[in-house]
Design an enzyme around this catalytic site. Structure first.
Site, PDB file in Angstrom:
ATOM      1  N   GLY A  27      41.983 130.591 -23.302  1.00 23.85           N
ATOM      2  CA  GLY A  27      40.923 130.487 -24.310  1.00 23.85           C
ATOM      3  C   GLY A  27      40.296 129.114 -24.284  1.00 23.85           C
ATOM      4  N   ASN A  28      39.581 128.769 -25.327  1.00 24.36           N
ATOM      5  CA  ASN A  28      38.987 127.435 -25.416  1.00 24.36           C
ATOM      6  C   ASN A  28      38.878 127.022 -26.891  1.00 24.36           C
ATOM      7  OD1 ASN A  28      36.220 128.215 -26.433  1.00 24.36           O
ATOM      8  ND2 ASN A  28      36.271 129.391 -24.528  1.00 24.36           N
ATOM      9  N   HIS A  29      38.378 125.807 -27.121  1.00 20.63           N
ATOM     10  CA  HIS A  29      38.401 125.216 -28.469  1.00 20.63           C
ATOM     11  C   HIS A  29      37.227 125.609 -29.362  1.00 20.63           C
ATOM     12  CE1 HIS A  29      41.934 122.834 -27.873  1.00 20.63           C
ATOM     13  NE2 HIS A  29      41.419 122.228 -26.820  1.00 20.63           N
TER      14      HIS A  29
END
Ligand code: CTP
Length: 219
Positions: A27-29
């Site tokens: 995933g990512n932020h």
């Protein structure tokens, strides 16, 4: 009469999660704050909004906003395809994972080896793929988060994804981008560049939709 009464808008927001096994993902932020602020702002201006969001902790209750929750890039693309024809404006603010694991393990992967390699395959580029089927009466906006050659990369994105506008965040600006309640943007259009001060994401959303409105009046 509101700015966008009678208009239909599709917005992608948040990250996508690409599963590795039943308990892990890539995933990512991204928090989704920018996309949700845009959805709220468009709805307040009278637009009917389809908000297609990856996993976030945010909620939005507005009679003109319909939220579709998705997890992966493929699911986000499928949801977008359902609404692409009927909507007048597409805003791609999601931080879509560029790659996903080629194979998803059916059971939790055990730590048997000292090194572990995951083969990744490219995800669909939602903005670019829909860009190919965009009608001249439709208006589309992409986001770019850049660390270098910002302007050049933003202009390339306009062409590559057949966008009418790119909202550029530079990671070089303090307070901009992921994990902040503020953002500092530059709007890049084929014929113009607009720079803005550091503002709350709600105020940034208002600037973006005012700029969309001005540009749509010209086309
Ligand atoms: N985007 C998308 N689908 C993807 C990747 C990106 O719809 N699979 C959209 C994003 O929502 C954003 C824009 O495309 O509006 C810019 O994405 P970005 O990842 O910065 O651009 P790329 O063209 O993938 O460039 P890069 O080579 O920098 O990754």
């Amino acid at each position: 009469m509101h700015l966008f009464s009678g208009k239909k808008v599709m917005i992608t927001a948040g990250p996508t999660y690409e599963p590795i096994d039943p308990v892990r993902f890539i995933g990512n932020h991204s928090t989704g704050k920018m996309g949700f602020a845009l959805a709220q702002c468009f709805a307040e201006e009278g637009a009917e909004v389809q908000l297609i969001s990856g996993p976030t902790s945010l909620t939005l209750n507005h009679p003109l906003v319909q939220v579709t929750n998705v997890m992966t890039a493929d699911q986000m693309f499928a949801a977008c395809q359902q609404h692409a024809q009927e909507t007048d404006i597409w805003v791609f603010s999601a931080a879509v994972a560029d790659y996903r694991p080629k194979e998803v393990a059916g059971t939790k992967i055990k730590k048997n080896e000292d090194t572990f390699t995951i083969e990744l395959v490219k995800n669909v580029d939602i903005a670019a793929t829909l860009g190919k089927q965009k009608r001249p009466d439709q208006f589309t906006v992409g986001f770019a988060l850049e660390t270098n050659n910002e302007m050049e990369n933003a202009r390339a994105k306009l062409l590559k994804k057949n966008l009418n506008m790119v909202v550029l965040n530079s990671l070089n600006d303090p307070g901009a981008g992921f994990k902040h309640d503020t953002n500092k943007i530059t709007i890049v259009k084929p014929e113009a560049v607009e720079t803005y001060e550091l503002k709350s994401k709600e105020q940034v959303a208002q600037d973006i939709i005012a700029s969309i409105k001005a540009e749509m009046a010209c086309v």
